[in-house]
Design a protein around this motif. Sequence first.
Motif, PDB file in Angstrom:
ATOM      1  N   ILE A 100     -30.133  68.582  -1.040  1.00  0.00           N
ATOM      2  CA  ILE A 100     -30.976  67.885   0.072  1.00  0.00           C
ATOM      3  C   ILE A 100     -31.311  69.204   1.456  1.00  0.00           C
ATOM      4  O   ILE A 100     -32.798  68.717   1.213  1.00  0.00           O
ATOM      5  CB  ILE A 100     -30.663  66.564   0.513  1.00  0.00           C
ATOM      6  N   ARG A 101     -30.824  69.631   1.630  1.00  0.00           N
ATOM      7  CA  ARG A 101     -30.862  70.455   3.187  1.00  0.00           C
ATOM      8  C   ARG A 101     -31.994  71.689   2.444  1.00  0.00           C
ATOM      9  O   ARG A 101     -32.576  72.303   3.343  1.00  0.00           O
ATOM     10  CB  ARG A 101     -29.621  71.182   3.487  1.00  0.00           C
ATOM     11  N   GLU A 102     -30.965  72.274   1.329  1.00  0.00           N
ATOM     12  CA  GLU A 102     -32.378  73.042   0.629  1.00  0.00           C
ATOM     13  C   GLU A 102     -33.766  73.105   0.564  1.00  0.00           C
ATOM     14  O   GLU A 102     -35.041  73.462   0.293  1.00  0.00           O
ATOM     15  CB  GLU A 102     -31.561  73.939  -0.662  1.00  0.00           C
ATOM     16  N   LYS A 103     -34.065  71.361   0.128  1.00  0.00           N
ATOM     17  CA  LYS A 103     -34.998  70.958  -0.349  1.00  0.00           C
ATOM     18  C   LYS A 103     -36.256  70.395   0.693  1.00  0.00           C
ATOM     19  O   LYS A 103     -37.423  70.483   0.875  1.00  0.00           O
ATOM     20  CB  LYS A 103     -35.003  69.780  -0.580  1.00  0.00           C
ATOM     21  N   TYR A 104     -35.292  70.138   2.082  1.00  0.00           N
ATOM     22  CA  TYR A 104     -35.788  70.200   3.326  1.00  0.00           C
ATOM     23  C   TYR A 104     -35.788  71.091   4.339  1.00  0.00           C
ATOM     24  O   TYR A 104     -35.570  70.848   5.507  1.00  0.00           O
ATOM     25  CB  TYR A 104     -36.260  68.632   4.371  1.00  0.00           C
ATOM     26  N   SER A 105     -35.568  72.109   4.386  1.00  0.00           N
ATOM     27  CA  SER A 105     -35.548  73.265   4.951  1.00  0.00           C
ATOM     28  C   SER A 105     -36.193  73.971   6.063  1.00  0.00           C
ATOM     29  O   SER A 105     -36.442  74.289   7.243  1.00  0.00           O
ATOM     30  CB  SER A 105     -35.602  74.486   4.036  1.00  0.00           C
ATOM     31  N   SER A 106     -37.944  73.164   5.795  1.00  0.00           N
ATOM     32  CA  SER A 106     -38.466  73.522   6.802  1.00  0.00           C
ATOM     33  C   SER A 106     -38.219  72.888   8.049  1.00  0.00           C
ATOM     34  O   SER A 106     -37.448  71.247   7.801  1.00  0.00           O
ATOM     35  CB  SER A 106     -40.071  73.014   6.390  1.00  0.00           C
ATOM     36  N   LYS A 107     -38.221  72.744   9.613  1.00  0.00           N
ATOM     37  CA  LYS A 107     -37.987  72.448  10.053  1.00  0.00           C
ATOM     38  C   LYS A 107     -38.860  71.565  10.988  1.00  0.00           C
ATOM     39  O   LYS A 107     -39.187  71.581  12.593  1.00  0.00           O
ATOM     40  CB  LYS A 107     -37.730  74.018  11.994  1.00  0.00           C
ATOM     41  N   ASP A 108     -40.541  71.184  10.869  1.00  0.00           N
ATOM     42  CA  ASP A 108     -41.251  70.783  11.425  1.00  0.00           C
ATOM     43  C   ASP A 108     -40.354  68.891  10.791  1.00  0.00           C
ATOM     44  O   ASP A 108     -39.657  69.007  10.490  1.00  0.00           O
ATOM     45  CB  ASP A 108     -42.374  70.801  10.819  1.00  0.00           C
ATOM     46  N   GLN A 109     -41.432  68.823  11.992  1.00  0.00           N
ATOM     47  CA  GLN A 109     -39.800  67.306  12.436  1.00  0.00           C
ATOM     48  C   GLN A 109     -40.851  66.326  11.040  1.00  0.00           C
ATOM     49  O   GLN A 109     -39.762  65.629  10.598  1.00  0.00           O
ATOM     50  CB  GLN A 109     -41.252  66.101  13.348  1.00  0.00           C
ATOM     51  N   GLN A 110     -42.266  66.107  10.753  1.00  0.00           N
ATOM     52  CA  GLN A 110     -42.425  65.303   9.495  1.00  0.00           C
ATOM     53  C   GLN A 110     -41.053  65.553   8.644  1.00  0.00           C
ATOM     54  O   GLN A 110     -40.118  64.757   7.712  1.00  0.00           O
ATOM     55  CB  GLN A 110     -43.364  65.297   8.482  1.00  0.00           C
ATOM     56  N   THR A 111     -40.656  67.119   7.647  1.00  0.00           N
ATOM     57  CA  THR A 111     -39.016  67.305   6.838  1.00  0.00           C
ATOM     58  C   THR A 111     -38.624  67.203   7.833  1.00  0.00           C
ATOM     59  O   THR A 111     -37.337  66.384   6.636  1.00  0.00           O
ATOM     60  CB  THR A 111     -39.807  69.332   6.676  1.00  0.00           C
ATOM     61  N   GLN A 112     -37.750  67.376   9.213  1.00  0.00           N
ATOM     62  CA  GLN A 112     -36.350  66.984   8.996  1.00  0.00           C
ATOM     63  C   GLN A 112     -36.397  65.861   9.079  1.00  0.00           C
ATOM     64  O   GLN A 112     -35.327  65.220   9.289  1.00  0.00           O
ATOM     65  CB  GLN A 112     -36.553  67.701  10.868  1.00  0.00           C
ATOM     66  N   GLN A 113     -37.614  64.555   9.546  1.00  0.00           N
ATOM     67  CA  GLN A 113     -37.229  62.619   9.019  1.00  0.00           C
ATOM     68  C   GLN A 113     -36.620  62.495   7.669  1.00  0.00           C
ATOM     69  O   GLN A 113     -35.726  61.873   7.060  1.00  0.00           O
ATOM     70  CB  GLN A 113     -38.820  61.727   9.930  1.00  0.00           C
ATOM     71  N   LYS A 114     -37.590  63.541   7.072  1.00  0.00           N
ATOM     72  CA  LYS A 114     -37.541  63.423   5.316  1.00  0.00           C
ATOM     73  C   LYS A 114     -36.185  63.515   5.200  1.00  0.00           C
ATOM     74  O   LYS A 114     -35.329  62.832   4.746  1.00  0.00           O
ATOM     75  CB  LYS A 114     -38.178  64.019   4.147  1.00  0.00           C
ATOM     76  N   LEU A 115     -35.426  64.635   5.369  1.00  0.00           N
ATOM     77  CA  LEU A 115     -33.589  65.429   5.103  1.00  0.00           C
ATOM     78  C   LEU A 115     -33.373  64.185   6.078  1.00  0.00           C
ATOM     79  O   LEU A 115     -31.939  63.940   5.708  1.00  0.00           O
ATOM     80  CB  LEU A 115     -34.108  67.039   6.495  1.00  0.00           C
ATOM     81  N   GLN A 116     -33.153  63.571   7.506  1.00  0.00           N
ATOM     82  CA  GLN A 116     -32.902  62.530   7.802  1.00  0.00           C
ATOM     83  C   GLN A 116     -32.200  61.422   7.182  1.00  0.00           C
ATOM     84  O   GLN A 116     -31.242  60.520   7.224  1.00  0.00           O
ATOM     85  CB  GLN A 116     -33.322  62.308   9.100  1.00  0.00           C
ATOM     86  N   GLN A 117     -33.359  61.110   6.624  1.00  0.00           N
ATOM     87  CA  GLN A 117     -34.016  59.869   6.255  1.00  0.00           C
ATOM     88  C   GLN A 117     -32.395  59.594   4.284  1.00  0.00           C
ATOM     89  O   GLN A 117     -31.734  58.941   3.775  1.00  0.00           O
ATOM     90  CB  GLN A 117     -35.394  59.286   5.494  1.00  0.00           C
ATOM     91  N   GLU A 118     -32.855  61.273   3.602  1.00  0.00           N
ATOM     92  CA  GLU A 118     -32.781  60.980   2.358  1.00  0.00           C
ATOM     93  C   GLU A 118     -30.661  61.373   2.712  1.00  0.00           C
ATOM     94  O   GLU A 118     -30.088  60.639   2.011  1.00  0.00           O
ATOM     95  CB  GLU A 118     -33.275  62.132   1.673  1.00  0.00           C
ATOM     96  N   THR A 119     -30.416  62.160   3.616  1.00  0.00           N
ATOM     97  CA  THR A 119     -29.451  62.260   4.015  1.00  0.00           C
ATOM     98  C   THR A 119     -28.196  60.766   3.948  1.00  0.00           C
ATOM     99  O   THR A 119     -26.951  60.317   3.992  1.00  0.00           O
ATOM    100  CB  THR A 119     -28.795  63.582   4.930  1.00  0.00           C
ATOM    101  N   MET A 120     -29.202  60.104   4.923  1.00  0.00           N
ATOM    102  CA  MET A 120     -28.730  58.683   4.851  1.00  0.00           C
ATOM    103  C   MET A 120     -28.628  57.503   3.927  1.00  0.00           C
ATOM    104  O   MET A 120     -27.774  57.241   3.658  1.00  0.00           O
ATOM    105  CB  MET A 120     -28.714  57.845   6.350  1.00  0.00           C
ATOM    106  N   GLU A 121     -29.144  57.751   2.951  1.00  0.00           N
ATOM    107  CA  GLU A 121     -29.543  57.400   1.502  1.00  0.00           C
ATOM    108  C   GLU A 121     -27.985  58.043   0.992  1.00  0.00           C
ATOM    109  O   GLU A 121     -27.707  57.100  -0.022  1.00  0.00           O
ATOM    110  CB  GLU A 121     -30.626  58.106   0.794  1.00  0.00           C
TER     111      GLU A 121
END
Length: 263
Positions: A100-121
């Motif tokens: 998941i971290r590799e999938k959303y490695s970009s540091k922009d806000q939208q990508t980080q939100q997706k990272l947090q969402q999938e991590t919590m899931e």
Amino acid sequence: MRKKLLVLIGLIGLVLFLSGCTEIDQEITAESDGIWNKYFVYPLSWVIVKVAEFFHADYGYGLSIVIVTLIIRLILLPLNIKQLKSSKAMQQIQPELQKIREKYSSKDQQTQQKLQQETMELFQKNGVNPLAGCLPIIVQMPILIAFYHAIMRTGALDGHHFLWFQLDQPDPYYILPVLTAGFTFLQQKLMMAGTTTQQNSMMPQMTMMLYIMPFMIGIFAIFFPSALALYWVVGNIFMVLQTLLIKNPMMRNNDAATGGTKK
């Protein structure tokens, strides 16, 4: 994970500060002021003295530290079991978490939100609470630090011997420091047992603690009174046995659930 480690270290430091570490050179008595002294340190000091007096011997205080340490560890056992289960669960999902971290490695806000969402899931799907591993440590710290204060500030321990050492003096043969460092390392190593090299590489803070913690505690034990080193040795031996008795069945159950295909 590094941020979580720093937060945990900060919380432990805060507990140390609030627990009155500056009073370490002041003997604890029934007249000692403050909530920390009256309701945490003195009761433990009183128990150490009363258990020692029961044996009516010079070695009674050393034996008392051993007994009280075991009692405290038994009381904290449910929290330790919870911590072990949480640690095991976090280790199992590390490969998926890394993807998941590799999938959303970009540091922009939208990508980080997706990272947090999938991590919590991912956490919810596997029933993992990322804070569950830290909470037992935070709960235990006041009790363990209070016992540390009780040992260091109980004047009745002075002058008493146990086995080859004097309780209020450092171990002259450095046996206790070596045992303390050795059992601390063994306990940390057992905690990491069953993990792959890839999983360990994803949790560098655990690998770091594997070597730093035993070294630090071993150095402290060289200079601190043997009574405290005795407490560390007994506590670490208990933790080693606890980890063997709890984690090994967990690993066997996991292997059985996966059909024994783990490599």
